[in-house]
Design an enzyme around this catalytic site. Structure first.
Site, short mmCIF file in Angstrom:
data_model
loop_
_atom_site.label_atom_id
_atom_site.label_comp_id
_atom_site.label_asym_id
_atom_site.label_seq_id
_atom_site.Cartn_x
_atom_site.Cartn_y
_atom_site.Cartn_z
N THR A 101 64.57 133.02 138.99
CA THR A 101 64.44 134.29 139.71
C THR A 101 64.13 133.96 141.15
O THR A 101 63.09 133.38 141.46
CB THR A 101 63.33 135.16 139.10
OG1 THR A 101 63.66 135.46 137.75
CG2 THR A 101 63.17 136.45 139.88
N LYS A 176 67.79 141.38 138.67
CA LYS A 176 66.50 140.88 138.18
C LYS A 176 65.34 141.56 138.91
O LYS A 176 64.27 141.80 138.32
CB LYS A 176 66.41 139.37 138.36
CG LYS A 176 65.13 138.74 137.79
CD LYS A 176 64.96 138.98 136.29
CE LYS A 176 63.63 138.44 135.77
NZ LYS A 176 63.57 136.98 135.70
N LYS A 244 55.28 135.70 142.30
CA LYS A 244 56.42 135.29 143.12
C LYS A 244 57.57 136.29 143.00
O LYS A 244 58.15 136.72 144.01
CB LYS A 244 56.88 133.89 142.68
CG LYS A 244 58.12 133.37 143.38
CD LYS A 244 59.41 133.56 142.56
CE LYS A 244 59.40 132.77 141.28
NZ LYS A 244 60.68 132.87 140.54
#
Length: 292
Positions: A101, A176, A244
């Site tokens: 990701t 995502k 993150k």
């Protein structure tokens, strides 16, 4: 790559997700080259037939298809664009798939540079956690060109079930971000629901048996709420990695002019959780903020 011969896959990154994904590829009969910064994390894969490579460059030279699932966007950039990275060492015609990701903008940049070297790239982040990785049932969100996607689809089917080409380079990462934005607010609701059940004197397991099958049902409620109740905080997905992801999502949302108050709240809570020493716990550890 000839249709009759399975391509050799180079796999970079054997963490919580990557080790199971690479294992499923081995079980499916693919030859898998492995590189990861901590070799000991690859020991079980090596015992089951994976071939160790001493660097990204060595792995790249000896592989037809390269899959990466590393930690952070700066890791992705180094692996792909560094002097010893994939782009500078891959054979013409190689397909490289980043399943980290990461930043949509970085995915677009890597694709553009790779094309100049006749290398195809796909950004293909996943969802489903450690359970989905082990069972080969990940959702795989793909950005890139149709031809490369069609070639790689049999490999994707070993690792996942819901596999969709969302658009051009960067589209997988943008998808995502949608996934993580949804989860961010959902996790707050899951924690509040469990704490409400406990404070109201209910049996939270019995409550879950009911609400997971109704309109409140979600992957997080079904798979992570039981871990919260049992006090199992082992990482299926690390708190630090979710921070993150949410940071990337928040930055990307700001770039397109979108306000995301739910995401901002969840990010602030997870940062608080990390600061309390839980950055290496699973995301279900968020319940600790509410129980305290």
């Amino acid at each position: 790559m000839k249709n009759a011969v399975k391509p050799t896959i180079g796999f970079i990154g054997t963490g919580v997700m990557g080790k199971s994904m690479a294992s499923n590829l081995l079980l499916a009969g693919y030859k898998v080259n492995i590189y990861t910064r901590t070799k000991s994390k690859a020991n079980l894969l090596l015992e089951h037939g994976a071939v160790w490579k001493d660097s990204v460059a060595d792995l790249t030279v000896g592989s037809d298809v390269i899959i990466t699932i590393v930690g952070y966007p700066n890791d992705v950039e180094e692996v792909y664009l560094g002097d010893n990275g994939i782009i500078k060492n891959a054979k013409s015609g190689t397909i490289a798939i980043d399943m980290t990701t990461s930043s949509p903008k970085l995915a677009e940049k890597i694709s553009r540079i790779a094309k100049e070297q006749n290398i195809n790239t796909l950004d293909a982040p996943v969802s489903g956690g450690d359970i989905g990785a082990k069972n080969g049932k990940l959702a795989i969100m793909v950005g890139g060109n149709q031809k490369a996607f069609d070639v790689i689809l049999p490999i994707f089917k070993v690792m996942g079930e819901n596999i969709v080409l969302q658009g051009d380079a960067g589209a997988g990462q943008h998808t995502k971000m949608c996934n993580q934005i949804t989860i961010a607010s959902t996790m707050i609701g899951v924690c509040e629901a469990i704490m409400y059940a406990q404070k109201a004197g209910l049996n939270p397991e019995r409550v879950l048996d009911t609400i997971t099958t109704g309109a409140a049902g979600s992957w997080s409620l079904t798979n992570l709420a039981p871990r919260m109740i049992s006090g199992d905080y082992d990482p299926g997905f690390y708190v630090k990695h979710f921070i993150k992801d949410m940071t990337i999502a928040l930055d990307s949302a700001k770039e397109i002019g979108l306000s995301t108050p739910g995401l901002e709240l969840s990010l602030s809570l997870y940062k608080q959780l990390a600061e309390s020493g839980e950055e290496d716990s699973g995301t279900q550890a968020l319940i600790k903020l509410f129980s305290n």
